[in-house]
Design a protein around this motif. Sequence first.
Motif, PDB file in Angstrom:
ATOM      1  N   LEU A 200      13.351 149.856  98.221  1.00  0.00           N
ATOM      2  CA  LEU A 200      12.885 148.831  99.161  1.00  0.00           C
ATOM      3  C   LEU A 200      11.410 148.477  99.009  1.00  0.00           C
ATOM      4  O   LEU A 200      10.905 147.614  99.724  1.00  0.00           O
ATOM      5  CB  LEU A 200      13.152 149.286 100.604  1.00  0.00           C
ATOM      6  N   LYS A 201      10.721 149.163  98.091  1.00  0.00           N
ATOM      7  CA  LYS A 201       9.260 148.987  97.919  1.00  0.00           C
ATOM      8  C   LYS A 201       8.570 149.289  99.250  1.00  0.00           C
ATOM      9  O   LYS A 201       8.843 150.298  99.851  1.00  0.00           O
ATOM     10  CB  LYS A 201       8.927 147.579  97.404  1.00  0.00           C
ATOM     11  N   ASP A 202       7.727 148.382  99.717  1.00  0.00           N
ATOM     12  CA  ASP A 202       7.009 148.646 100.976  1.00  0.00           C
ATOM     13  C   ASP A 202       7.671 147.955 102.167  1.00  0.00           C
ATOM     14  O   ASP A 202       7.114 147.888 103.251  1.00  0.00           O
ATOM     15  CB  ASP A 202       5.548 148.188 100.849  1.00  0.00           C
ATOM     16  N   LYS A 203       8.892 147.451 101.971  1.00  0.00           N
ATOM     17  CA  LYS A 203       9.591 146.715 103.032  1.00  0.00           C
ATOM     18  C   LYS A 203      10.361 147.656 103.950  1.00  0.00           C
ATOM     19  O   LYS A 203      10.895 148.666 103.515  1.00  0.00           O
ATOM     20  CB  LYS A 203      10.572 145.704 102.438  1.00  0.00           C
ATOM     21  N   LYS A 204      10.446 147.278 105.216  1.00  0.00           N
ATOM     22  CA  LYS A 204      11.311 147.986 106.161  1.00  0.00           C
ATOM     23  C   LYS A 204      12.658 147.275 106.158  1.00  0.00           C
ATOM     24  O   LYS A 204      12.736 146.071 105.904  1.00  0.00           O
ATOM     25  CB  LYS A 204      10.696 147.956 107.560  1.00  0.00           C
ATOM     26  N   LEU A 205      13.716 148.015 106.473  1.00  0.00           N
ATOM     27  CA  LEU A 205      15.048 147.411 106.483  1.00  0.00           C
ATOM     28  C   LEU A 205      15.121 146.194 107.392  1.00  0.00           C
ATOM     29  O   LEU A 205      15.753 145.201 107.065  1.00  0.00           O
ATOM     30  CB  LEU A 205      16.097 148.446 106.908  1.00  0.00           C
ATOM     31  N   LYS A 206      14.455 146.252 108.531  1.00  0.00           N
ATOM     32  CA  LYS A 206      14.521 145.134 109.485  1.00  0.00           C
ATOM     33  C   LYS A 206      13.884 143.859 108.931  1.00  0.00           C
ATOM     34  O   LYS A 206      14.169 142.765 109.396  1.00  0.00           O
ATOM     35  CB  LYS A 206      13.881 145.526 110.815  1.00  0.00           C
ATOM     36  N   ASP A 207      13.015 143.996 107.917  1.00  0.00           N
ATOM     37  CA  ASP A 207      12.352 142.833 107.326  1.00  0.00           C
ATOM     38  C   ASP A 207      13.140 142.214 106.178  1.00  0.00           C
ATOM     39  O   ASP A 207      12.749 141.176 105.643  1.00  0.00           O
ATOM     40  CB  ASP A 207      10.953 143.222 106.816  1.00  0.00           C
ATOM     41  N   LEU A 208      14.238 142.847 105.792  1.00  0.00           N
ATOM     42  CA  LEU A 208      15.070 142.353 104.691  1.00  0.00           C
ATOM     43  C   LEU A 208      16.248 141.550 105.235  1.00  0.00           C
ATOM     44  O   LEU A 208      16.598 141.676 106.420  1.00  0.00           O
ATOM     45  CB  LEU A 208      15.549 143.532 103.849  1.00  0.00           C
ATOM     46  N   PRO A 209      16.873 140.714 104.400  1.00  0.00           N
ATOM     47  CA  PRO A 209      17.978 139.858 104.878  1.00  0.00           C
ATOM     48  C   PRO A 209      19.126 140.661 105.485  1.00  0.00           C
ATOM     49  O   PRO A 209      19.283 141.855 105.217  1.00  0.00           O
ATOM     50  CB  PRO A 209      18.437 139.136 103.607  1.00  0.00           C
ATOM     51  N   ASN A 210      19.946 139.986 106.271  1.00  0.00           N
ATOM     52  CA  ASN A 210      21.095 140.631 106.908  1.00  0.00           C
ATOM     53  C   ASN A 210      22.217 140.947 105.928  1.00  0.00           C
ATOM     54  O   ASN A 210      23.054 141.797 106.200  1.00  0.00           O
ATOM     55  CB  ASN A 210      21.657 139.751 108.028  1.00  0.00           C
ATOM     56  N   ASN A 211      22.261 140.236 104.802  1.00  0.00           N
ATOM     57  CA  ASN A 211      23.332 140.446 103.825  1.00  0.00           C
ATOM     58  C   ASN A 211      22.839 141.323 102.682  1.00  0.00           C
ATOM     59  O   ASN A 211      21.921 140.947 101.951  1.00  0.00           O
ATOM     60  CB  ASN A 211      23.825 139.098 103.299  1.00  0.00           C
ATOM     61  N   PHE A 212      23.475 142.488 102.547  1.00  0.00           N
ATOM     62  CA  PHE A 212      23.124 143.468 101.513  1.00  0.00           C
ATOM     63  C   PHE A 212      24.288 143.651 100.549  1.00  0.00           C
ATOM     64  O   PHE A 212      25.448 143.652 100.960  1.00  0.00           O
ATOM     65  CB  PHE A 212      22.864 144.830 102.157  1.00  0.00           C
ATOM     66  N   ILE A 213      23.959 143.828  99.273  1.00  0.00           N
ATOM     67  CA  ILE A 213      24.931 144.272  98.276  1.00  0.00           C
ATOM     68  C   ILE A 213      24.332 145.540  97.675  1.00  0.00           C
ATOM     69  O   ILE A 213      23.206 145.514  97.178  1.00  0.00           O
ATOM     70  CB  ILE A 213      25.151 143.215  97.171  1.00  0.00           C
ATOM     71  N   VAL A 214      25.061 146.641  97.758  1.00  0.00           N
ATOM     72  CA  VAL A 214      24.557 147.914  97.240  1.00  0.00           C
ATOM     73  C   VAL A 214      25.424 148.360  96.064  1.00  0.00           C
ATOM     74  O   VAL A 214      26.653 148.377  96.155  1.00  0.00           O
ATOM     75  CB  VAL A 214      24.551 148.998  98.339  1.00  0.00           C
ATOM     76  N   TYR A 215      24.765 148.709  94.969  1.00  0.00           N
ATOM     77  CA  TYR A 215      25.438 149.214  93.775  1.00  0.00           C
ATOM     78  C   TYR A 215      25.181 150.720  93.729  1.00  0.00           C
ATOM     79  O   TYR A 215      24.055 151.166  93.570  1.00  0.00           O
ATOM     80  CB  TYR A 215      24.868 148.502  92.546  1.00  0.00           C
ATOM     81  N   ALA A 216      26.244 151.506  93.915  1.00  0.00           N
ATOM     82  CA  ALA A 216      26.110 152.960  93.944  1.00  0.00           C
ATOM     83  C   ALA A 216      27.176 153.603  93.067  1.00  0.00           C
ATOM     84  O   ALA A 216      28.104 152.935  92.597  1.00  0.00           O
ATOM     85  CB  ALA A 216      26.232 153.469  95.383  1.00  0.00           C
ATOM     86  N   ARG A 217      27.035 154.904  92.874  1.00  0.00           N
ATOM     87  CA  ARG A 217      27.972 155.673  92.061  1.00  0.00           C
ATOM     88  C   ARG A 217      28.578 156.802  92.902  1.00  0.00           C
ATOM     89  O   ARG A 217      27.950 157.295  93.829  1.00  0.00           O
ATOM     90  CB  ARG A 217      27.251 156.254  90.843  1.00  0.00           C
ATOM     91  N   THR A 218      29.792 157.211  92.545  1.00  0.00           N
ATOM     92  CA  THR A 218      30.471 158.254  93.313  1.00  0.00           C
ATOM     93  C   THR A 218      29.670 159.559  93.311  1.00  0.00           C
ATOM     94  O   THR A 218      29.760 160.343  94.261  1.00  0.00           O
ATOM     95  CB  THR A 218      31.895 158.511  92.769  1.00  0.00           C
TER      96      THR A 218
END
Length: 199
Positions: free
Chosen positions: A121-139
Amino acid sequence: MSFFNKFFKNIVKTSQKEDIQKTGEGEDELSIDELFVKKFIHKGGKFLYCSEADEVERNLMQVLEENQWNNVITFNEELRELLTKIKSAKTSKIIPSLPFITYCECLIANDGSIMFSSRQLKDKKLKDLPNNFIVYARTSQIVKDSRDGISGIRNRSEKNSPTIISSIKDFIVNKTETDFMSYGNTNSKTLYLLLLEDL
Protein backbone atom coordinates in the motif's frame (compact mmCIF):
# COMPACT_ATOMS: atom_id res chain seq x y z
CA MET A 1 -4.60 -29.27 -2.75
CA SER A 2 -7.26 -31.04 -4.75
CA PHE A 3 -9.72 -30.14 -1.99
CA PHE A 4 -9.88 -26.65 -3.53
CA ASN A 5 -11.40 -28.11 -6.69
CA LYS A 6 -14.00 -30.01 -4.62
CA PHE A 7 -14.67 -27.07 -2.32
CA PHE A 8 -14.92 -24.54 -5.15
CA LYS A 9 -17.32 -26.75 -7.13
CA ASN A 10 -19.56 -26.99 -4.04
CA ILE A 11 -19.52 -23.20 -3.70
CA VAL A 12 -20.42 -22.67 -7.36
CA LYS A 13 -23.39 -25.02 -7.00
CA THR A 14 -24.82 -22.97 -4.15
CA SER A 15 -26.35 -19.64 -4.96
CA GLN A 16 -26.96 -18.34 -1.44
CA LYS A 17 -24.59 -17.76 1.47
CA GLU A 18 -26.94 -19.71 3.77
CA ASP A 19 -26.33 -22.81 1.65
CA ILE A 20 -22.57 -22.40 2.07
CA GLN A 21 -22.96 -22.28 5.85
CA LYS A 22 -25.02 -25.49 5.88
CA THR A 23 -22.24 -27.77 4.59
CA GLY A 24 -22.54 -29.97 7.67
CA GLU A 25 -18.84 -29.57 8.45
CA GLY A 26 -17.79 -28.07 11.77
CA GLU A 27 -15.12 -25.39 11.50
CA ASP A 28 -12.75 -27.48 13.60
CA GLU A 29 -12.91 -30.21 10.92
CA LEU A 30 -11.88 -27.86 8.09
CA SER A 31 -8.29 -27.32 6.96
CA ILE A 32 -7.08 -23.71 7.25
CA ASP A 33 -7.46 -23.35 3.46
CA GLU A 34 -11.08 -24.45 3.51
CA LEU A 35 -11.78 -22.35 6.60
CA PHE A 36 -10.37 -19.23 4.96
CA VAL A 37 -12.48 -19.70 1.81
CA LYS A 38 -15.64 -20.33 3.83
CA LYS A 39 -15.14 -17.26 6.06
CA PHE A 40 -14.07 -15.04 3.14
CA ILE A 41 -17.15 -15.87 1.05
CA HIS A 42 -19.46 -15.58 4.08
CA LYS A 43 -18.22 -12.00 4.55
CA GLY A 44 -19.07 -11.12 0.94
CA GLY A 45 -15.70 -11.67 -0.75
CA LYS A 46 -15.60 -12.77 -4.38
CA PHE A 47 -13.34 -15.81 -4.70
CA LEU A 48 -11.70 -16.92 -7.98
CA TYR A 49 -9.63 -20.08 -7.61
CA CYS A 50 -6.80 -20.42 -10.15
CA SER A 51 -4.84 -23.63 -10.62
CA GLU A 52 -2.27 -21.99 -12.93
CA ALA A 53 -0.99 -18.52 -13.89
CA ASP A 54 -2.89 -18.48 -17.21
CA GLU A 55 -6.10 -18.85 -15.26
CA VAL A 56 -5.21 -15.76 -13.21
CA GLU A 57 -4.95 -13.76 -16.45
CA ARG A 58 -8.27 -15.10 -17.77
CA ASN A 59 -10.10 -14.45 -14.50
CA LEU A 60 -8.64 -10.95 -14.20
CA MET A 61 -9.76 -10.12 -17.75
CA GLN A 62 -13.24 -11.41 -16.92
CA VAL A 63 -13.48 -9.31 -13.72
CA LEU A 64 -12.42 -6.18 -15.61
CA GLU A 65 -14.85 -6.86 -18.47
CA GLU A 66 -17.82 -7.65 -16.19
CA ASN A 67 -17.32 -4.42 -14.25
CA GLN A 68 -16.43 -2.36 -17.35
CA TRP A 69 -13.14 -1.29 -15.78
CA ASN A 70 -10.84 -0.03 -18.53
CA ASN A 71 -8.12 1.28 -16.23
CA VAL A 72 -6.62 -0.15 -13.02
CA ILE A 73 -4.57 1.38 -10.20
CA THR A 74 -1.47 -0.49 -9.05
CA PHE A 75 1.75 0.33 -7.21
CA ASN A 76 3.48 -2.93 -8.18
CA GLU A 77 5.74 -3.39 -11.22
CA GLU A 78 4.94 -7.11 -11.66
CA LEU A 79 1.23 -6.34 -11.66
CA ARG A 80 1.83 -3.56 -14.20
CA GLU A 81 3.38 -6.21 -16.47
CA LEU A 82 0.38 -8.50 -15.93
CA LEU A 83 -2.00 -5.65 -16.84
CA THR A 84 0.08 -4.90 -19.96
CA LYS A 85 -0.11 -8.59 -20.92
CA ILE A 86 -3.92 -8.53 -20.79
CA LYS A 87 -3.99 -5.14 -22.54
CA SER A 88 -5.43 -3.13 -19.66
CA ALA A 89 -4.55 0.51 -19.00
CA LYS A 90 -2.93 1.20 -15.61
CA THR A 91 -2.02 4.09 -13.37
CA SER A 92 -0.47 4.69 -9.95
CA LYS A 93 -2.67 7.74 -9.34
CA ILE A 94 -5.52 7.21 -6.85
CA ILE A 95 -8.82 7.69 -8.66
CA PRO A 96 -11.80 6.53 -6.52
CA SER A 97 -13.83 5.21 -9.47
CA LEU A 98 -11.05 2.84 -10.58
CA PRO A 99 -10.23 -0.56 -9.02
CA PHE A 100 -6.98 -1.13 -7.15
CA ILE A 101 -5.00 -4.33 -7.79
CA THR A 102 -2.37 -5.52 -5.35
CA TYR A 103 -0.65 -8.44 -3.70
CA CYS A 104 -1.10 -8.99 0.05
CA GLU A 105 0.96 -10.18 2.99
CA CYS A 106 -1.30 -13.08 3.98
CA LEU A 107 -4.80 -14.51 4.13
CA ILE A 108 -6.15 -15.09 7.65
CA ALA A 109 -8.12 -18.34 7.97
CA ASN A 110 -9.87 -17.86 11.31
CA ASP A 111 -11.75 -14.72 10.23
CA GLY A 112 -11.45 -14.69 6.42
CA SER A 113 -9.59 -11.37 6.37
CA ILE A 114 -6.69 -10.21 4.18
CA MET A 115 -3.59 -8.56 5.67
CA PHE A 116 -1.58 -5.85 3.90
CA SER A 117 1.47 -3.78 4.74
CA SER A 118 3.24 -0.72 3.40
CA ARG A 119 4.98 -3.08 0.93
CA GLN A 120 1.70 -3.26 -0.99
CA LEU A 121 0.00 0.00 0.00
CA LYS A 122 3.07 2.29 0.16
CA ASP A 123 2.19 5.19 2.47
CA LYS A 124 -1.57 4.95 1.83
CA LYS A 125 -4.18 3.94 4.39
CA LEU A 126 -6.87 1.49 3.30
CA LYS A 127 -9.57 4.13 3.79
CA ASP A 128 -7.79 6.37 1.24
CA LEU A 129 -7.83 3.71 -1.49
CA PRO A 130 -10.76 2.92 -3.84
CA ASN A 131 -13.67 0.76 -2.69
CA ASN A 132 -12.99 -1.85 -5.39
CA PHE A 133 -10.00 -4.11 -4.71
CA ILE A 134 -8.54 -6.99 -6.71
CA VAL A 135 -6.05 -9.06 -4.70
CA TYR A 136 -3.67 -11.57 -6.27
CA ALA A 137 -2.58 -14.11 -3.65
CA ARG A 138 -1.25 -17.65 -3.41
CA THR A 139 -2.48 -20.60 -1.34
CA SER A 140 0.89 -20.66 0.49
CA GLN A 141 -0.04 -17.28 2.01
CA ILE A 142 -2.92 -18.70 4.05
CA VAL A 143 -2.16 -18.66 7.77
CA LYS A 144 -4.20 -19.63 10.81
CA ASP A 145 -4.61 -16.24 12.51
CA SER A 146 -3.36 -12.65 12.58
CA ARG A 147 -0.61 -13.55 15.05
CA ASP A 148 0.84 -16.00 12.49
CA GLY A 149 0.41 -13.32 9.82
CA ILE A 150 2.36 -10.68 11.76
CA SER A 151 5.00 -13.27 12.68
CA GLY A 152 5.44 -14.10 8.99
CA ILE A 153 5.78 -10.42 8.06
CA ARG A 154 8.49 -9.97 10.70
CA ASN A 155 10.36 -13.08 9.53
CA ARG A 156 10.30 -11.95 5.89
CA SER A 157 11.53 -8.45 6.72
CA GLU A 158 14.07 -8.70 9.51
CA LYS A 159 15.94 -5.53 8.47
CA ASN A 160 13.26 -3.60 6.66
CA SER A 161 9.97 -3.96 8.55
CA PRO A 162 6.88 -2.42 6.94
CA THR A 163 5.65 0.75 8.60
CA ILE A 164 1.94 -0.02 8.26
CA ILE A 165 0.12 -3.32 8.76
CA SER A 166 -3.64 -3.36 8.24
CA SER A 167 -6.34 -5.72 7.07
CA ILE A 168 -9.65 -5.81 5.27
CA LYS A 169 -12.12 -7.80 7.35
CA ASP A 170 -15.36 -7.10 5.53
CA PHE A 171 -16.12 -7.21 1.81
CA ILE A 172 -19.45 -5.40 1.67
CA VAL A 173 -18.99 -1.64 1.34
CA ASN A 174 -21.40 0.59 3.32
CA LYS A 175 -22.62 -2.36 5.39
CA THR A 176 -24.44 -1.35 8.58
CA GLU A 177 -21.98 -2.09 11.37
CA THR A 178 -23.39 -4.06 14.32
CA ASP A 179 -20.15 -4.41 16.29
CA PHE A 180 -19.55 -1.14 18.16
CA MET A 181 -15.87 -2.10 18.66
CA SER A 182 -15.38 -1.86 14.87
CA TYR A 183 -17.42 1.30 14.33
CA GLY A 184 -15.69 3.68 11.91
CA ASN A 185 -12.77 1.31 11.39
CA THR A 186 -14.03 -1.49 9.15
CA ASN A 187 -11.86 -0.81 6.07
CA SER A 188 -14.57 -2.61 4.08
CA LYS A 189 -13.95 -3.04 0.35
CA THR A 190 -15.67 -4.82 -2.51
CA LEU A 191 -12.98 -7.40 -3.09
CA TYR A 192 -12.10 -9.96 -5.74
CA LEU A 193 -9.51 -12.53 -4.68
CA LEU A 194 -7.52 -14.24 -7.44
CA LEU A 195 -6.11 -17.19 -5.49
CA LEU A 196 -3.37 -19.16 -7.26
CA GLU A 197 -2.60 -22.67 -6.03
CA ASP A 198 1.14 -22.95 -5.44
CA LEU A 199 1.45 -25.86 -3.01
